[in-house]
Design an enzyme around this catalytic site. Sequence first.
Site, PDB file in Angstrom:
ATOM      1  N   TYR A   1     -20.238   4.395  60.166  1.00 20.50           N
ATOM      2  CA  TYR A   1     -19.011   4.244  59.939  1.00 20.50           C
ATOM      3  C   TYR A   1     -17.807   5.522  59.440  1.00 20.50           C
ATOM      4  O   TYR A   1     -16.876   5.108  60.626  1.00 20.50           O
ATOM      5  CB  TYR A   1     -17.954   3.131  58.693  1.00 20.50           C
ATOM      6  CG  TYR A   1     -19.067   2.268  58.462  1.00 20.50           C
ATOM      7  CD1 TYR A   1     -19.391   1.375  59.557  1.00 20.50           C
ATOM      8  CD2 TYR A   1     -19.311   1.718  57.266  1.00 20.50           C
ATOM      9  CE1 TYR A   1     -20.437   0.025  59.349  1.00 20.50           C
ATOM     10  CE2 TYR A   1     -20.163   0.400  56.729  1.00 20.50           C
ATOM     11  CZ  TYR A   1     -20.297  -0.881  58.221  1.00 20.50           C
ATOM     12  OH  TYR A   1     -21.090  -1.755  57.934  1.00 20.50           O
TER      13      TYR A   1
ATOM     14  N   GLU B   1     -15.951  -3.322  53.596  1.00 17.94           N
ATOM     15  CA  GLU B   1     -16.260  -2.891  52.410  1.00 17.94           C
ATOM     16  C   GLU B   1     -17.054  -2.844  52.445  1.00 17.94           C
ATOM     17  O   GLU B   1     -17.971  -3.091  53.098  1.00 17.94           O
ATOM     18  CB  GLU B   1     -15.985  -4.690  51.502  1.00 17.94           C
ATOM     19  CG  GLU B   1     -14.418  -5.148  50.985  1.00 17.94           C
ATOM     20  CD  GLU B   1     -14.104  -5.601  50.383  1.00 17.94           C
ATOM     21  OE1 GLU B   1     -15.577  -6.819  50.016  1.00 17.94           O
ATOM     22  OE2 GLU B   1     -13.422  -5.965  50.351  1.00 17.94           O
TER      23      GLU B   1
END
Length: 158
Positions: free
Chosen positions: A124, A112
């Site tokens: 990411y 998250e």
Amino acid sequence: MATNMHSDPNILLSPLSLLDVPLMLEIEQQAHTHPWSRQLLASNFGGLYRNLGLWRGQQLLGYIILRVVAGEAELINIAVAPPLQGQGLGKRLMLAMFELAQEQQWQQVLLEVRESNLKAQQLYRQLGFSEIDRRKGYYPCQQNGREDALIMQCICSE
């Protein structure tokens, strides 16, 4: 059991222990707007957790906390000391995570990230994560009270 990191021979990667929590807490308090407490950091050790730190001598530069259940990992926390951010240390921690994923045959990694944390999202995505869901108002924030969490996934093996 420290292993040498890719480009800087003075930076080593090694598993973290409860003895490292005070050093982790120092980075946590500097790196996050809503840092974890000492107790919360300490509760993320034991059987399900894989915690790694990047070290230069006795100085902890950054860490990653992973929880692994049934071949699926969740990146619980990652932090790099603010003066050292932007030097690729976060990426080094993520690459070490992927080495573990390969060794231990994880199917996927979930994480998250704050909607406002664009630098982390960029890293990411670079490393193969994609957004799969969103948690509305998940994180506390200073401006609007709450902000969304993006849930991201990377498939490690099919």
